[in-house]
Design an enzyme around this catalytic site. Sequence first.
Site, PDB file in Angstrom:
ATOM      1  CG  ASN A 157      -0.235  -0.037   2.506  1.00  0.00           C
ATOM      2  OD1 ASN A 157       0.444   0.908   2.864  1.00  0.00           O
ATOM      3  ND2 ASN A 157      -0.346  -1.151   3.238  1.00  0.00           N
ATOM      4  CG  ASP A 204      -7.392  -5.262   6.169  1.00  0.00           C
ATOM      5  OD1 ASP A 204      -6.940  -5.265   7.332  1.00  0.00           O
ATOM      6  OD2 ASP A 204      -7.944  -4.262   5.653  1.00  0.00           O
ATOM      7  CE  LYS A 238       9.464 -11.969 -13.404  1.00  0.00           C
ATOM      8  NZ  LYS A 238      10.364 -11.386 -14.376  1.00  0.00           N
ATOM      9  CG  PHE A 253      -3.357   6.238  12.806  1.00  0.00           C
ATOM     10  CD1 PHE A 253      -2.540   6.069  13.903  1.00  0.00           C
ATOM     11  CD2 PHE A 253      -3.364   7.473  12.158  1.00  0.00           C
ATOM     12  CE1 PHE A 253      -1.741   7.101  14.363  1.00  0.00           C
ATOM     13  CE2 PHE A 253      -2.563   8.513  12.599  1.00  0.00           C
ATOM     14  CZ  PHE A 253      -1.749   8.331  13.710  1.00  0.00           C
ATOM     15  CE  LYS A 285     -11.415   0.352  10.100  1.00  0.00           C
ATOM     16  NZ  LYS A 285     -10.772   1.047   8.999  1.00  0.00           N
ATOM     17  CE  LYS A 324      -9.389  -2.870  13.871  1.00  0.00           C
ATOM     18  NZ  LYS A 324      -8.310  -3.069  12.931  1.00  0.00           N
TER      19      LYS A 324
HETATM   20  O1  PMT Z   1       2.728   6.229   6.523  1.00  0.00           O
HETATM   21  P1  PMT Z   1       2.200   7.529   5.961  1.00  0.00           P
HETATM   22  O2  PMT Z   1       2.468   7.676   4.501  1.00  0.00           O
HETATM   23  O3  PMT Z   1       2.638   8.704   6.787  1.00  0.00           O
HETATM   24  O4  PMT Z   1       0.598   7.489   6.062  1.00  0.00           O
HETATM   25  C1  PMT Z   1      -0.025   7.468   7.311  1.00  0.00           C
HETATM   26  C2  PMT Z   1      -1.231   6.519   7.331  1.00  0.00           C
HETATM   27  C3  PMT Z   1      -2.309   7.015   6.404  1.00  0.00           C
HETATM   28  C4  PMT Z   1      -0.802   5.095   6.910  1.00  0.00           C
HETATM   29  C5  PMT Z   1      -1.722   6.500   8.822  1.00  0.00           C
HETATM   30  O5  PMT Z   1      -2.073   7.794   9.182  1.00  0.00           O
HETATM   31  C6  PMT Z   1      -2.916   5.562   8.992  1.00  0.00           C
HETATM   32  O6  PMT Z   1      -4.060   5.937   8.812  1.00  0.00           O
HETATM   33  N1  PMT Z   1      -2.624   4.264   9.373  1.00  0.00           N
HETATM   34  C7  PMT Z   1      -3.636   3.220   9.478  1.00  0.00           C
HETATM   35  C8  PMT Z   1      -3.969   2.730   8.110  1.00  0.00           C
HETATM   36  C9  PMT Z   1      -4.876   1.534   8.154  1.00  0.00           C
HETATM   37  O7  PMT Z   1      -4.457   0.480   7.785  1.00  0.00           O
HETATM   38  O8  PMT Z   1      -6.027   1.736   8.692  1.00  0.00           O
HETATM   39  P2  PMT Z   1      -7.111   0.544   8.870  1.00  0.00           P
HETATM   40  O9  PMT Z   1      -8.380   1.294   9.016  1.00  0.00           O
HETATM   41  O10 PMT Z   1      -7.037  -0.455   7.791  1.00  0.00           O
HETATM   42  O11 PMT Z   1      -6.695  -0.156  10.223  1.00  0.00           O
HETATM   43  C10 PMT Z   1      -7.168   0.302  11.489  1.00  0.00           C
HETATM   44  C11 PMT Z   1      -6.112   0.046  12.553  1.00  0.00           C
HETATM   45  O12 PMT Z   1      -5.916  -1.356  12.730  1.00  0.00           O
HETATM   46  C12 PMT Z   1      -4.754   0.634  12.233  1.00  0.00           C
HETATM   47  O13 PMT Z   1      -4.237   1.176  13.432  1.00  0.00           O
HETATM   48  C13 PMT Z   1      -3.935  -0.563  11.754  1.00  0.00           C
HETATM   49  O14 PMT Z   1      -2.555  -0.428  12.085  1.00  0.00           O
HETATM   50  C14 PMT Z   1      -4.566  -1.720  12.511  1.00  0.00           C
HETATM   51  N2  PMT Z   1      -4.576  -3.001  11.788  1.00  0.00           N
HETATM   52  C15 PMT Z   1      -5.243  -3.129  10.600  1.00  0.00           C
HETATM   53  C16 PMT Z   1      -5.284  -4.364   9.979  1.00  0.00           C
HETATM   54  C17 PMT Z   1      -4.612  -5.465  10.556  1.00  0.00           C
HETATM   55  N3  PMT Z   1      -4.637  -6.648   9.968  1.00  0.00           N
HETATM   56  N4  PMT Z   1      -3.971  -5.314  11.716  1.00  0.00           N
HETATM   57  C18 PMT Z   1      -3.923  -4.115  12.339  1.00  0.00           C
HETATM   58  O15 PMT Z   1      -3.315  -3.981  13.402  1.00  0.00           O
END
Ligand code: PMT
Length: 405
Positions: free
Chosen positions: A216, A285, A295, A329, A343, A347
């Site tokens: 990503n 995810d 490959k 986040f 979330k 969580k």
């Molecule tokens: O790295 P940059 O370029 O500075 O950009 C910052 C950012 C946009 C990546 C950051 O600000 C941000 O939003 N990070 C979370 C991105 C994300 O994956 O969000 P999510 O809504 O999919 O996940 C929610 C939370 O669960 C996040 O804290 C994530 O770390 C966590 N998560 C998600 C999926 C997973 N399988 N395990 C997790 O722990």
Amino acid sequence: MLNGKKIVLGVSGGIAAYKAVEIVSRLKKAGAVVQVIMTEAATQFVSALTFREMSGNPVAVAMWSEIKHWNVEHIALAKWADLFLIAPATANIIGKIANGIADDTLSTTVMATKAPVIIAPAMNTEMYVNPIVQENISKLAGLGYRFIEPASGMLACGVEGQGRLPEPSAIVEYICQTFAPFTINASIPCDFSDKKFLITAGGTREPIDPVRYIGNHSSGKMGYALAAAAAARGGRVTLISAPTKLSVPEHVSVKYIETAAEMRQAVLAEYPDADIVIKAAAVADYKPKTVQLQKIKKNDDTLTLVLEKNPDILKELGQLKQNQFLVGFAAETESLIQNATDKLNKKNLDMIIANDVTKPGAGFDYDTNTVKILYRDGLKEEFLQMTKIQLAHVILDKIRVKLKK
Ligand code: PMT
């Protein structure tokens, strides 16, 4: 806060020009030296004399007036500025800057400056959402120009919607925040010296074959800014980092991982000792169900990858939580508050930082972010666009307040 800072304020021709008078007054009260440039259109709303009296400096309007000194005005002001603010910024001035048009004092000066430029658009809602205006804003945000989002409410044209210039106090607060990391470094509070942080950053990579992966756009900037801020404030910081191009901030211990599974393992190992956990990483995810050992050849017209779910690391941390303060986040492209709230609850988080990643200057890879912070008790706080290092300090301030309760 702004002692001796040299600020050029560009005022373009919108009804909100009258609010710029209060901006000058507040900037001066905060200690800044202000020079004003007006467009001809702006002088139809407020006279140059008002800004001259308020700023205590001559006001630049016309390009071709009699020369008072041998400094070419637009070059002199462009060089002089520590910071350039355009408020209000009309669709016209935004369009000119975005397209390299320099045909008056304001547009030529802004074109010639190396100072950070902050633009506060104000206009009718339909103009603001016009795809051309939005494209110009995105282009400029991508080039490092910062935007203060217009507020919503009743506009001068009688329409309800987004487009109002935010209150002068909010704009000046934003300017103070912009300077804060550079001016108050020496006085950054050492308020986390008793805390151990576990912070994640960057985007995980899920291999498809030996040369390809699913990834990503996360650059790691947000997570690294948090690690730098936490360490600067005395915290012991372990950063679990997916691949990035960034260098490790001082006094931060880093562990590199690539996949979500590796991140999970590294995070779980550190979790029992952590006081504050901030998961800024963008974790995949899903991952390919099987990783090809060789490959993949392009023999067929289509290729189907079967994906399986990765573990949700943050959810697991929420389930295992003892005394840790858990911050997530949410990067969203729709229903920001609803999705972030889901979330936060699912969580078992204490706080979630919701970024609408469709906004220019927010989310992946930008140096800035625009967020809302949501808390367990239902409180929501909205923030103007700021740099990621500023936001990191704001997040730490908020955690500090919650921990004291
Ligand atoms: O790295 P940059 O370029 O500075 O950009 C910052 C950012 C946009 C990546 C950051 O600000 C941000 O939003 N990070 C979370 C991105 C994300 O994956 O969000 P999510 O809504 O999919 O996940 C929610 C939370 O669960 C996040 O804290 C994530 O770390 C966590 N998560 C998600 C999926 C997973 N399988 N395990 C997790 O722990």
